[in-house]
Write a protein that holds these residues in place. Structure first.
Motif, PDB file in Angstrom:
ATOM      1  N   ASP A 118       1.336  -1.405  -0.265  1.00 55.36           N
ATOM      2  CA  ASP A 118      -0.044  -0.045   0.304  1.00 55.36           C
ATOM      3  C   ASP A 118       1.116   1.656  -0.150  1.00 55.36           C
ATOM      4  O   ASP A 118       1.963   1.711   0.623  1.00 55.36           O
ATOM      5  N   GLY A 119       0.338   2.403  -0.942  1.00 55.81           N
ATOM      6  CA  GLY A 119       1.626   2.976  -0.954  1.00 55.81           C
ATOM      7  C   GLY A 119       2.729   3.404  -1.825  1.00 55.81           C
ATOM      8  O   GLY A 119       3.355   4.006  -1.725  1.00 55.81           O
ATOM      9  N   LEU A 120       2.710   1.979  -2.509  1.00 56.32           N
ATOM     10  CA  LEU A 120       3.464   1.824  -3.977  1.00 56.32           C
ATOM     11  C   LEU A 120       4.246   3.037  -4.374  1.00 56.32           C
ATOM     12  O   LEU A 120       2.793   3.075  -4.882  1.00 56.32           O
ATOM     13  N   GLU A 121       5.255   3.663  -5.096  1.00 61.52           N
ATOM     14  CA  GLU A 121       5.415   4.405  -5.914  1.00 61.52           C
ATOM     15  C   GLU A 121       5.026   3.847  -6.920  1.00 61.52           C
ATOM     16  O   GLU A 121       6.413   3.257  -7.574  1.00 61.52           O
ATOM     17  N   ILE A 122       4.881   3.889  -8.219  1.00 64.61           N
ATOM     18  CA  ILE A 122       4.931   3.477  -9.276  1.00 64.61           C
ATOM     19  C   ILE A 122       5.673   3.512 -10.296  1.00 64.61           C
ATOM     20  O   ILE A 122       6.725   4.579  -9.933  1.00 64.61           O
ATOM     21  N   GLY A 123       6.232   3.131 -10.934  1.00 63.32           N
ATOM     22  CA  GLY A 123       7.851   3.137 -11.901  1.00 63.32           C
ATOM     23  C   GLY A 123       8.321   1.979 -13.096  1.00 63.32           C
ATOM     24  O   GLY A 123       7.052   1.109 -13.088  1.00 63.32           O
ATOM     25  N   PRO A 124       9.423   2.582 -13.325  1.00 61.72           N
ATOM     26  CA  PRO A 124       9.500   1.576 -14.500  1.00 61.72           C
ATOM     27  C   PRO A 124       9.830   0.522 -14.315  1.00 61.72           C
ATOM     28  O   PRO A 124      10.016  -0.798 -15.530  1.00 61.72           O
ATOM     29  N   LYS A 125      10.149   0.015 -13.006  1.00 63.16           N
ATOM     30  CA  LYS A 125      10.441  -1.213 -12.785  1.00 63.16           C
ATOM     31  C   LYS A 125      10.325  -1.592 -11.212  1.00 63.16           C
ATOM     32  O   LYS A 125      10.496  -1.918 -10.269  1.00 63.16           O
ATOM     33  N   VAL A 126       8.840  -1.966 -11.129  1.00 65.44           N
ATOM     34  CA  VAL A 126       8.371  -1.557  -9.741  1.00 65.44           C
ATOM     35  C   VAL A 126       6.985  -2.881  -9.711  1.00 65.44           C
ATOM     36  O   VAL A 126       6.361  -2.375  -9.851  1.00 65.44           O
ATOM     37  N   GLY A 127       7.659  -4.499  -9.871  1.00 68.03           N
ATOM     38  CA  GLY A 127       6.762  -4.843 -10.062  1.00 68.03           C
ATOM     39  C   GLY A 127       5.921  -5.530 -11.115  1.00 68.03           C
ATOM     40  O   GLY A 127       6.356  -4.862 -12.099  1.00 68.03           O
ATOM     41  N   SER A 128       5.223  -5.869 -10.764  1.00 66.81           N
ATOM     42  CA  SER A 128       3.793  -5.565 -12.136  1.00 66.81           C
ATOM     43  C   SER A 128       2.968  -4.609 -12.427  1.00 66.81           C
ATOM     44  O   SER A 128       2.420  -4.220 -13.555  1.00 66.81           O
ATOM     45  N   CYS A 129       2.508  -4.669 -10.825  1.00 73.72           N
ATOM     46  CA  CYS A 129       1.345  -3.323 -11.124  1.00 73.72           C
ATOM     47  C   CYS A 129       1.658  -2.361 -11.310  1.00 73.72           C
ATOM     48  O   CYS A 129       1.371  -1.261 -11.710  1.00 73.72           O
ATOM     49  N   GLY A 130       3.105  -2.029 -10.073  1.00 70.69           N
ATOM     50  CA  GLY A 130       3.442  -0.416 -10.607  1.00 70.69           C
ATOM     51  C   GLY A 130       4.250  -0.307 -11.736  1.00 70.69           C
ATOM     52  O   GLY A 130       3.727   1.327 -12.193  1.00 70.69           O
ATOM     53  N   THR A 131       4.642  -1.204 -12.845  1.00 73.04           N
ATOM     54  CA  THR A 131       5.401  -1.184 -13.910  1.00 73.04           C
ATOM     55  C   THR A 131       3.955  -1.081 -15.156  1.00 73.04           C
ATOM     56  O   THR A 131       4.549  -0.653 -15.801  1.00 73.04           O
ATOM     57  N   ALA A 132       3.075  -1.564 -14.679  1.00 69.43           N
ATOM     58  CA  ALA A 132       1.823  -1.566 -15.682  1.00 69.43           C
ATOM     59  C   ALA A 132       1.414  -0.324 -14.965  1.00 69.43           C
ATOM     60  O   ALA A 132       1.037   0.567 -16.287  1.00 69.43           O
ATOM     61  N   ALA A 133       1.187   0.251 -13.790  1.00 67.89           N
ATOM     62  CA  ALA A 133       0.279   2.263 -13.686  1.00 67.89           C
ATOM     63  C   ALA A 133       1.768   3.009 -15.254  1.00 67.89           C
ATOM     64  O   ALA A 133       0.849   3.606 -15.337  1.00 67.89           O
TER      65      ALA A 133
END
Length: 505
Positions: free
Chosen positions: A233-248
């Motif tokens: 919860d509160g994960l910041e999105i980015g180009p290499k942030v798991g599946s969800c953070g990267t998809a966003a």
């Protein structure tokens, strides 16, 4: 009517194939000797390889519900995988025990009463956990003397049709929940459960992209471990942030086949190991204008790519989630606009009366005091006349921000209209002098110069104060007393504070 089944006549279906086949099977039974032997029947059936090319399950059973014939389609959906291997077996050798027991009871009823069943829907559970839905007709099989010696069964696999029907019903149910204004959390929880019920060993999750930030927040996840939900919860999105953070971040689907090997999970691999995730497929939830609203993710405990069904359900889920989130946010905006001043963002009169009344109700119950301050800018008309309304708006926004920074979360600051404001102080400590001191500090802060369009502008204010319960016990009475005290402060020279029924300060 076609003639009897024989080796010299191939099967020719002139009407419904299942009805025709059933008729012929029954004729075979009546052409045998008086002492009925099922072997000639099965030999004749086996002679017609066409039965193995039909997609429907076709089988014959004896009085003990043992298979004496099964075509290839029936065999493919058993653990024996071949119809001939089913001969002599019963459903107890092939299906889950509860399913076999139910089918046995139905078949014995058919053979005991002689009454056929037509088009019965059956839920068939296999030992490996798979579930098939069949529509089945079962007819008693009689010998030449009319004695029931077994039954003929014809079943059609309607599993995919049932899934499609259930999917459509689930889709419609979710849309109805949205149309009826169900809370967003309720809709998303139902969406996640709907997807998980369709899939085996899959966990679904919805994350929101927090407005005005780049952080993903927990939305819905009925099966994810609470500890994992809290950690992401509160994960910041980015180009290499798991599946969800990267998809966003990419605004496109990200399908990670093996989280233990994919570099997108380098920083989160330990979490995957702890919670047993091996693959994760995430798709962004998009608004009609292309904004990313969040992500919909599926977790699997085995390293693999998503199936066609999982992709289909993901597409449905992202559409539904997008509609639900966008509608909820639009409703929030509408509610905010209805209860807040568009220029300053402060609560307006509508919200003021409701919250002021609630504050007084709680104060009566808890036996504490409430202070209401009425604030009016002294020279705002002059600012508008000399600098224009745009500059006046900037002054109002600046002063509103200053006042908002001076009050506590439990206090209520509203713009009543024009250059008039009110503050409701909840005063559990009964410290009226402390509230007055805070208002004096606020008045001093308001009078500090403001730079507008390169010019320094100073705006002062006059304040009137009333106290609950001594000055009144309703919002209307207390605001009127504070308003009267404010005008008394103006009459005494402005840029001052006046307590209702007291001296000016």
């Amino acid at each position: 009517m076609v003639g009897p089944l024989s080796h010299s006549m191939p099967l020719a279906f002139t009407s419904d194939p299942l009805d025709e086949l059933c008729t012929r099977l029954l004729r075979v039974s009546t052409e045998t000797d008086t002492d009925f032997d099922i072997t000639p029947v099965t030999r004749q059936l086996e002679a017609y390889s066409l039965l193995d090319h039909l997609p429907d399950f076709i089988y014959v059973k004896d009085r003990r519900s043992r298979f004496v014939f099964a075509n290839a389609a029936a065999g493919r959906n058993s653990r024996f995988h071949d119809g001939s291997d089913m001969i002599g077996k019963t459903d107890f050798d092939i299906l889950a025990h509860e399913t076999a027991r139910e089918l046995f009871a139905v078949e014995q009823e058919v053979m005991s009463t002689g009454i056929a069943i037509q088009g019965r829907e059956e839920r068939i559970k296999l030992p490996d956990g798979r579930v098939l839905w069949l529509t089945t007709s079962k007819m008693p099989l009689r010998d030449a003397e009319g004695q029931i010696v077994g039954l003929v069964g014809i079943s059609r696999d309607i599993t995919e049709r049932k899934r499609q029907d259930d999917r459509r019903h689930g889709h419609a149910r979710l849309l109805e929940m949205i149309a009826r204004g169900q809370p967003l959390q309720t809709v998303l929880d139902a969406l996640v459960r709907t997807v998980e019920e369709e899939l085996d060993d899959i966990t679904a999750s919805v994350l929101f992209l927090e407005e005005n930030t780049n952080r993903l927040r927990h939305g819905a996840a009925t099966r994810l471990p609470p500890a994992y939900v809290k950690l992401i919860d509160g994960l910041e999105i980015g180009p290499k942030v798991g599946s969800c953070g990267t998809a966003a971040w990419r605004r496109s689907p990200v399908f990670v086949e093996d989280v233990l090997a994919d570099p997108l999970w380098d920083d989160y691999r330990e979490l995957a190991i702890i919670f047993g995730f091996r693959s994760c497929w995430s798709t962004p939830i998009l608004a009609p204008d292309g904004r990313v609203l969040g992500t919909f993710g599926l977790y699997s405990d085995s390293p693999r790519e998503p199936t066609d069904l999982e992709l289909e359900l993901t597409a449905m889920a992202t559409d539904i989630a997008g509609i639900a989130i966008e509608r909820a946010r639009n409703e929030e905006r509408i509610q905010h606009m209805a209860h807040h001043d568009p220029l300053t963002g402060l609560p307006n009169r509508t919200l003021f009366w409701a919250q002021f009344g609630r504050t007084l109700h709680e104060a009566r119950r808890e036996n504490r005091k409430v202070t209401i301050a009425y604030i009016d800018l002294d020279n705002f008309k002059q600012i508008n006349d000399t600098l224009g309304h745009a500059a006046g708006d900037e002054v109002l926004k600046t002063l509103s921000s200053r006042m908002a920074n001076c009050i506590r979360a439990s206090d209520l600051l509203v713009r009543l209209g024009g250059d008039e404001f009110a503050i409701v102080f909840s005063n559990p400590s009964q410290d009226e002098l402390g509230v007055v001191r805070r208002l004096q500090e606020l008045r001093t802060l308001v009078s500090r110069p403001i730079v507008v369009e390169g010019r320094s502008v100073t705006a002062t204010c006059s304040m009137g104060i009333a106290f609950f319960p001594q000055d009144g016990d309703t919002p209307e009475t207390l605001l009127a007393r504070a308003d009267r005290a404010m005008y008394e402060a103006k009459d005494q020279g402005r840029d001052r504070l006046r307590v209702s029924g007291g001296e000016g300060i």
